[in-house]
Design a protein around this motif. Sequence first.
Motif, mmCIF file in Angstrom:
data_model
loop_
_atom_site.group_PDB
_atom_site.id
_atom_site.type_symbol
_atom_site.label_atom_id
_atom_site.label_comp_id
_atom_site.label_asym_id
_atom_site.label_seq_id
_atom_site.Cartn_x
_atom_site.Cartn_y
_atom_site.Cartn_z
ATOM 1 N N TYR A 114 -10.898 1.313 3.210
ATOM 2 C CA TYR A 114 -11.052 0.707 1.886
ATOM 3 C C TYR A 114 -11.590 -0.717 2.004
ATOM 4 C CZ TYR A 114 -9.976 -1.363 -2.607
ATOM 5 O OH TYR A 114 -10.073 -2.021 -3.790
ATOM 6 N N VAL B 219 0.819 -1.203 0.000
ATOM 7 C CA VAL B 219 0.000 0.000 0.000
ATOM 8 C C VAL B 219 0.853 1.253 0.000
ATOM 9 C CG1 VAL B 219 -2.013 -1.085 1.009
ATOM 10 C CG2 VAL B 219 -0.268 -0.085 2.500
ATOM 11 N N ALA C 83 -6.626 4.395 6.228
ATOM 12 C CA ALA C 83 -7.138 4.439 4.853
ATOM 13 C C ALA C 83 -7.323 3.028 4.304
ATOM 14 C CB ALA C 83 -6.197 5.238 3.962
ATOM 15 N N VAL C 84 -6.394 2.139 4.616
ATOM 16 C CA VAL C 84 -6.509 0.741 4.173
ATOM 17 C C VAL C 84 -7.723 0.091 4.820
ATOM 18 C CG1 VAL C 84 -5.409 -1.531 4.179
ATOM 19 C CG2 VAL C 84 -4.034 0.515 3.759
ATOM 20 N N HIS D 208 2.424 4.463 0.528
ATOM 21 C CA HIS D 208 2.420 5.710 1.289
ATOM 22 C C HIS D 208 1.093 6.050 1.964
ATOM 23 C CE1 HIS D 208 0.925 6.578 -2.702
ATOM 24 N NE2 HIS D 208 0.259 7.578 -2.165
ATOM 25 N N ILE D 209 0.093 5.177 1.946
ATOM 26 C CA ILE D 209 -1.175 5.524 2.588
ATOM 27 C C ILE D 209 -1.217 4.988 4.016
ATOM 28 C CG2 ILE D 209 -2.396 5.661 0.397
ATOM 29 C CD1 ILE D 209 -3.675 2.982 1.041
ATOM 30 N N SER D 210 -2.094 5.550 4.805
ATOM 31 C CA SER D 210 -2.152 5.193 6.225
ATOM 32 C C SER D 210 -2.894 3.886 6.455
ATOM 33 C CB SER D 210 -2.842 6.306 7.014
ATOM 34 O OG SER D 210 -4.216 6.326 6.686
#
Length: 50
Positions: free
Chosen positions: A42, A31, A38-39, A33-35
């Motif tokens: 999603y 994933v 956020a995962v 650079h996303i937090s």
Amino acid sequence: MVHIFSTFKDLKKRRFWGSGMWSDGRWYTSVGHISEDAVKRYIETQKQRE
């Protein structure tokens, strides 16, 4: 996919969707650079779409 159809030109005339040529599968990637939140969001929205 393109390689298959360019190599075996007669295959393009057939309809494979739902015939068993394709199998269920999974695809994994990082994933980056996303937090983590956020995962998680999603994943939760994917469950709602099923």
